[in-house]
Design an enzyme around this catalytic site. Structure first.
Site, PDB file in Angstrom:
ATOM      1  N   HIS A 172      -6.557   8.388  -0.232  1.00  0.00           N
ATOM      2  CA  HIS A 172      -5.461   7.548   0.184  1.00  0.00           C
ATOM      3  C   HIS A 172      -5.609   6.569   1.255  1.00  0.00           C
ATOM      4  O   HIS A 172      -5.064   7.032   2.267  1.00  0.00           O
ATOM      5  CB  HIS A 172      -4.296   8.573   0.132  1.00  0.00           C
ATOM      6  CG  HIS A 172      -2.933   7.891   0.084  1.00  0.00           C
ATOM      7  ND1 HIS A 172      -2.394   7.559  -1.227  1.00  0.00           N
ATOM      8  CD2 HIS A 172      -1.777   7.602   0.712  1.00  0.00           C
ATOM      9  CE1 HIS A 172      -1.079   7.117  -1.027  1.00  0.00           C
ATOM     10  NE2 HIS A 172      -0.931   6.906  -0.049  1.00  0.00           N
ATOM     11  N   SER A 215       0.770  -1.128  -0.036  1.00  0.00           N
ATOM     12  CA  SER A 215      -0.005  -0.052  -0.041  1.00  0.00           C
ATOM     13  C   SER A 215       0.786   1.383   0.084  1.00  0.00           C
ATOM     14  O   SER A 215       1.860   1.433   0.886  1.00  0.00           O
ATOM     15  CB  SER A 215      -0.825  -0.008   1.297  1.00  0.00           C
ATOM     16  OG  SER A 215      -1.471   1.313   1.367  1.00  0.00           O
ATOM     17  N   SER A 216       0.427   2.166  -0.769  1.00  0.00           N
ATOM     18  CA  SER A 216       1.349   3.576  -0.924  1.00  0.00           C
ATOM     19  C   SER A 216       2.708   3.157  -1.388  1.00  0.00           C
ATOM     20  O   SER A 216       3.087   2.799  -2.395  1.00  0.00           O
ATOM     21  CB  SER A 216       1.202   4.245   0.371  1.00  0.00           C
ATOM     22  OG  SER A 216       1.427   5.619   0.173  1.00  0.00           O
ATOM     23  N   SER A 217       3.779   3.555  -0.245  1.00  0.00           N
ATOM     24  CA  SER A 217       5.043   3.210  -0.496  1.00  0.00           C
ATOM     25  C   SER A 217       5.389   1.809  -0.763  1.00  0.00           C
ATOM     26  O   SER A 217       6.058   1.495  -1.570  1.00  0.00           O
ATOM     27  CB  SER A 217       5.999   3.794   0.903  1.00  0.00           C
ATOM     28  OG  SER A 217       7.178   3.255   0.762  1.00  0.00           O
TER      29      SER A 217
END
Length: 427
Positions: A293, A151-153
C-alpha cells in the site's frame, strides 16, 4: 585586536547593503509555491484547500485535483508526489485538498456516507467541486480540462468524483482505490472490519455499474476514462479490488472485461487496456508486482498525466480539432513484418513546441524499433513523443517519424491519431 572600520567605509558598506537588499526584494520569485486558499465556496466537508500554480502555464490551464491518503494532507501530497514537478513541466494547475473527516482513521475523504454518494448531496464531493470552481474563476482554469487523481482514500474519492460528476471531469487516475459504492457506511470503513476491504467483496459487473448510473440518474453524456493502479501485495486495500474496479467501469462503458491489449511498460508493471471499437481506451489498469500500500511510486504520476493528455509543452497552443493537425501514414509490409512512416502536419494557426502523438495499432502488430520519436508501449494504444530536434512545428510545417513492427496478418495502418490531445484529420 581588530582594526576599526572608518565611519566613511561603514557608510559605504551600509549603502551597498541597502542596494543589494533592494535588488533582492525587487527580484521576482523564480519558482512557484503552494498557496492556501480560504473561503473558496460551499464547504460542507469542512475541508482545506491548497493550490499550486506553476510559473509557466497556458492562458487557460488544465486543472488536476490531487488527493492524499488517510492521515495525510494536501501539503503532504504536494511534497510527497510528483504532480507539482509535472505541473512545472506541462503548465497545469494542481489543487491539493485536505480532508478532515474520520471513519476510524483521521483525515479521510468521505466515500462512505449517503450524502457523499449522491450528486450534490453534500460532504466532501461538494467541497471539492467548490475548489474546482474557484480555480476556474480565479486562475482562469479550463472547465473542459479537469482531472482527478489520488492515493488510497484519495484514489477512492477519484472513483467517487467521476461517478458523481462525469460532466465535470475529463479523466481520472486512481491509485489503490476501490469501486464507487464499495463502502456501506462509516462502520464499514477501515480500520474496523470492512466488507469492502475485507478481501471477499464481489459483485457482478452490472451491480457495480448500476451504482455509478444511480449516482447521477438520467445522465446520458460521455463518461470520463479511468486509469487504475494497484500493488499485488497490498493487504490494506486488497489487490482483488482492482478486478472489482475493472468490472465496474468496463460495465459503465459497455466494454468486455477481456483486455484489448496487455503489456509491460516498465519492469514489474502489467498494464491492461480496455478500448472501444474505435480504439479509444476508456479503462486502463496497472498491476504493480510486489507493491504494497505505497503508490504512487516514482514515474507513476507521469503515466497518469500522459493518460490525461497533458504532456504537451506549457505556454504553447496545441492544434485544436481535426483542422489543427493532419497525419498521413504509409505502410510497406512483408511476411510477418512491416515498415511505417507517419507524417505529422501542423495545419493550425499556432506553433507546436513539444508534441505527443497517440494512435492505436491494429491487433497483432508490435513495434520492434523506431526513428525520429520514442514509442511507448510497443502495441495497443501507442504514444510517440518527439525527439529534441523535431519538437517544434510551425503552422504548415511537417515532420516524419516511423517504425518497424511485426504482425500476425493485419498490416493496416494505425487509427485514432491524436496530437497533444487534439484529434487529427487523416491525410
Amino acid at each position: 585586536m581588530p582594526r576599526k572600520v572608518s565611519a566613511r567605509l561603514a557608510a559605504v558598506l551600509a549603502a551597498t547593503a541597502l542596494v543589494l537588499s533592494a535588488l533582492v526584494m525587487a527580484t521576482p520569485a523564480s519558482a512557484a509555491s503552494l498557496t492556501q486558499v480560504t473561503n473558496f465556496g460551499d464547504n460542507p466537508g469542512n475541508m482545506q484547500m491548497h493550490v499550486y500554480v506553476p510559473v509557466t502555464h497556458t492562458a487557460k490551464p488544465a486543472i488536476v485535483l490531487a488527493m492524499h491518503g488517510c492521515g495525510g494532507s494536501g501539503p503532504d501530497f504536494y511534497s510527497g508526489s510528483e504532480f507539482a514537478s509535472l505541473a512545472d513541466r506541462y503548465g497545469f494547475v494542481v489543487i491539493y485538498p485536505t480532508a478532515t473527516q474520520s471513519a476510524g482513521f483521521g483525515n479521510c475523504f468521505d466515500t462512505w456516507s449517503d450524502a457523499a454518494k449522491r450528486r450534490g448531496g453534500g460532504s466532501d464531493p461538494v467541497s471539492l467541486i467548490s475548489m474546482i470552481n474557484y480555480v476556474e474563476q480565479h486562475y482562469n482554469g479550463d472547465p473542459k480540462q479537469v482531472f482527478a487523481t489520488g492515493s488510497s482514500s484519495g484514489g477512492m474519492m477519484t472513483d467517487e468524483m467521476l461517478a458523481l460528476y462525469p460532466d465535470v471531469f475529463k479523466a481520472g487516475a486512481a491509485f489503490m482505490g476501490v469501486p464507487f459504492g464499495c463502502f456501506a457506511n462509516a462502520a464499514d470503513y477501515p480500520p474496523t472490519t470492512s466488507k469492502c476491504t475485507g478481501g471477499s467483496m464481489t459483485r457482478t459487473p452490472q451491480e457495480w455499474g448500476d451504482l455509478v448510473r444511480q449516482a447521477y440518474p438520467g445522465y446520458a453524456g460521455p463518461r470520463p476514462p479511468l486509469q487504475l493502479w494497484h500493488g499485488t501485495s497490498d493487504t490494506l486495500v486488497p489487490y482483488q479490488l482492482l478486478q472489482e474496479d475493472i468490472k465496474q467501469w468496463t460495465d459503465v462503458f459497455g466494454l468486455s472485461r477481456t483486455p484489448t491489449s496487455t503489456d509491460t511498460p516498465q519492469a514489474g508493471w502489467t498494464r491492461q487496456r480496455f478500448a472501444d471499437p474505435s480504439g479509444t481506451v476508456n479503462v486502463e489498469a496497472y498491476s504493480v508486482q510486489g507493491a504494497g500500500h505505497s503508490l504512487p511510486s516514482s514515474g507513476m504520476a507521469g503515466y497518469a498525466i500522459q493518460f490525461f493528455g497533458l504532456t504537451g509543452s506549457p505556454g504553447t497552443t496545441p492544434p485544436t480539432g481535426g483542422a489543427g493537425c493532419k497525419v498521413t501514414a504509409a505502410v510497406s509490409s512483408w511476411n510477418t513484418g512491416l515498415t511505417e512512416n507517419i507524417t505529422i502536419t501542423d495545419t493550425g494557426d499556432s506553433a507546436v513546441n513539444g508534441w505527443s502523438l497517440t494512435f492505436t495499432l491494429p491487433g497483432g502488430q508490435t513495434i520492434t524499433n523506431g526513428w525520429n520519436a520514442s514509442y511507448t508501449p510497443s502495441s495497443g494504444q501507442v504514444t510517440a513523443t518527439n525527439e529534441s530536434f523535431n519538437g517544434a512545428l510551425a503552422p504548415g510545417q511537417s515532420t516524419t517519424i516511423g517504425f518497424q513492427a511485426t504482425h500476425t496478418g493485419n498490416t493496416a495502418a494505425p487509427r485514432g491519431f491524436v496530437l497533444n490531445g487534439a484529434t487529427c484529420a487523416a491525410g
